[in-house]
Design a protein around this motif. Structure first.
Motif, mmCIF file in Angstrom:
data_model
loop_
_atom_site.group_PDB
_atom_site.id
_atom_site.type_symbol
_atom_site.label_atom_id
_atom_site.label_comp_id
_atom_site.label_asym_id
_atom_site.label_seq_id
_atom_site.Cartn_x
_atom_site.Cartn_y
_atom_site.Cartn_z
ATOM 1 N N ALA A 332 0.838 -1.210 0.000
ATOM 2 C CA ALA A 332 0.000 0.000 0.000
ATOM 3 C C ALA A 332 0.866 1.251 0.000
ATOM 4 N N ALA A 333 1.981 1.208 0.741
ATOM 5 C CA ALA A 333 2.880 2.364 0.789
ATOM 6 C C ALA A 333 3.520 2.620 -0.565
ATOM 7 N N VAL A 334 3.886 1.552 -1.278
ATOM 8 C CA VAL A 334 4.455 1.694 -2.627
ATOM 9 C C VAL A 334 3.430 2.325 -3.561
ATOM 10 N N GLU A 335 2.225 1.834 -3.512
ATOM 11 C CA GLU A 335 1.187 2.336 -4.412
ATOM 12 C C GLU A 335 0.839 3.794 -4.126
ATOM 13 N N ASP A 336 0.909 4.193 -2.850
ATOM 14 C CA ASP A 336 0.588 5.573 -2.469
ATOM 15 C C ASP A 336 1.781 6.508 -2.600
ATOM 16 N N GLY A 337 2.974 5.933 -2.780
ATOM 17 C CA GLY A 337 4.177 6.756 -2.841
ATOM 18 C C GLY A 337 4.551 7.365 -1.506
ATOM 19 N N ASP A 338 4.115 6.729 -0.411
ATOM 20 C CA ASP A 338 4.403 7.252 0.924
ATOM 21 C C ASP A 338 5.224 6.228 1.693
ATOM 22 N N MET A 339 6.553 6.416 1.706
ATOM 23 C CA MET A 339 7.444 5.526 2.434
ATOM 24 C C MET A 339 7.979 6.199 3.693
ATOM 25 N N SER A 340 7.202 7.068 4.271
ATOM 26 C CA SER A 340 7.628 7.776 5.470
ATOM 27 C C SER A 340 7.676 6.824 6.657
#
Length: 420
Positions: A332-340
């Motif tokens: 889900a983080a990859v798909e959202d572009g959010d690796m925080s």
């Protein structure tokens, strides 16, 4: 971006882009790799060893780990390469069975323990991963992290005379108890000496299968034994922490004599097999946990995040369950572009309480089954009767067998169905 060392600048260089870079090709890393690949992600695994035939400690899979591996379609293939089914765990003291946890009484199909060489499991996982065009397996040693500000965006690695740059949205550290990625990231690893034993490992030829995991207390220090493929018994002679330093200078003859006294049913094989210190190896048993498991673009799993003792055979099971839990969070983080760090910390928030409970339970097991102090010796038969004659025994078996409830593979995220 982190500056390259002089060695990295002068060596031949290669560069590649991936979605997720996993450092460490053990059970945690390879299970996660296959889960992500089956969900359409690109994955590069960086593993420093060129061979799957390296020495491993953990071989036993609990039912919770079996379920995860079956759900991703590798259990049958790994088992077919060679394994032993183990039906129970027993604690035996001077010939008297104090505890017997019968796994066949659990709900099938995962109602057994499996002694499976890690090389077989890793070979099956690697074969399945290699079916995907988005997979790369790189034999190299990581020597640097690529950073964008505080975020980790890949690794530098050395493969012979080639410097490899692997860039990705996230790096997953699955490189074991002495994790290089954890060290490079500056994350403390807090050792917790909750176990007061070390273990001397050795193998004996098997005349016939035991069909179980056994802790035998027959005088001297307790001995762990179970079947190991092919045709061997894996033995673990437990020692009080630090005693090996006093014992080893006395020579292999004295070590062999004490082991034979501690496990009389195997004494002849001990005498015939243990000829030098090359035939035994010492495992420093300790618990540990990284101070944090996530950062911007970084996640730690398996032994890199939390290290356990061998009692209860939890290592591989916790590792593959880590992978199953992280898989949907990471995807889900990859798909959202959010690796925080905040986004990835969901994994730690869910998983750390599970791991703390396992660590606490292992410490109790260790004191109850292996300790030689007078109080433990007095209480052990009484506690054993309580455990085995009440519902506590069933609860213990389920906790050891399955771990945290509800960890299952998110196969609804798979875009390719490989399961046979």
């Amino acid at each position: 971006m982190e500056e390259q060392t002089e060695e990295q600048q002068t060596a031949e260089q290669t560069e590649e882009q991936t979605d997720i870079c996993i450092v460490g090709g053990g059970p945690a890393g390879m299970t996660l790799a296959l889960l992500l690949l089956r969900s359409g992600a690109r994955v590069t695994v960086v593993e420093r060893s060129s061979s799957l035939s390296r020495e491993y400690r953990g071989e036993i899979l609990q039912p919770g780990g079996l379920a995860v591996l079956d759900e991703i379609g590798v259990l049958k293939g790994a088992t077919d390469r060679g394994a032993h089914v183990l039906e129970r765990f027993r604690l035996v003291e001077h010939g008297r069975v104090l505890m017997a946890f019968e796994y066949r009484k659990l709900q099938p199909p995962y109602n057994y323990l499996l002694s499976l060489p890690q090389a077989h499991l890793l070979a099956e996982l690697l074969d399945r991963c290699q079916e995907f065009p988005g997979f790369r397996y790189l034999v190299a040693r990581v020597n640097g992290l690529i950073r964008e500000g505080e975020a980790v965006r890949g690794v530098y690695a050395k493969a012979q005379d080639v410097t490899c740059t692997v860039r990705g949205a996230c790096v997953v550290a699955a490189d074991g108890r002495h994790s290089q990625v954890r060290r490079l990231a500056g994350i403390d690893h807090v050792r917790q000496d909750v176990f007061d034993q070390d273990v001397v490992w050795f193998r004996l030829p098997a005349e016939e299968p035991l069909g179980e995991v056994m802790v035998n207390r027959a005088g001297g220090n307790p001995v762990l034994a179970y079947d190991s493929h092919p045709g061997a018994l894996q033995m673990g002679w437990t020692l009080p922490k630090g005693e090996w330093k006093k014992l080893a200078p006395l020579g292999i003859g004295e070590v062999r004599r004490r082991i034979a006294a501690a496990t009389p049913q195997f004494a002849d094989r001990v005498e015939d097999t243990l000829h030098s210190f090359a035939d035994v190896s010492l495992l420093d048993v300790f618990g540990a946990a990284a101070e944090r498991w996530t950062g911007d673009g970084l996640v730690l799993i398996g032994d890199a995040a939390h290290t356990h003792g061998p009692l209860g055979a939890q290592g591989i099971n916790l590792a593959v369950q880590d992978a199953a839990l992280l898989h949907p969070i990471l995807l889900a983080a990859v798909e959202d572009g959010d690796m925080s760090a905040g986004r990835l910390a969901e994994f730690e928030r869910i998983r750390r309480p599970h791991i703390k409970a396992v660590m606490k339970f292992q410490a109790v097991q260790s004191r109850m089954m292996l300790s030689a102090d007078s109080l433990a010796t007095f209480l052990r038969p009484k506690l054993a009767r309580v455990v085995m004659r009440t519902p506590i025994g069933t609860k213990f078996t389920n906790r050891i067998a399955f771990g945290a409830p509800g960890i299952r593979v998110a196969d609804n995220l798979f875009t390719v169905n490989q399961k046979e």
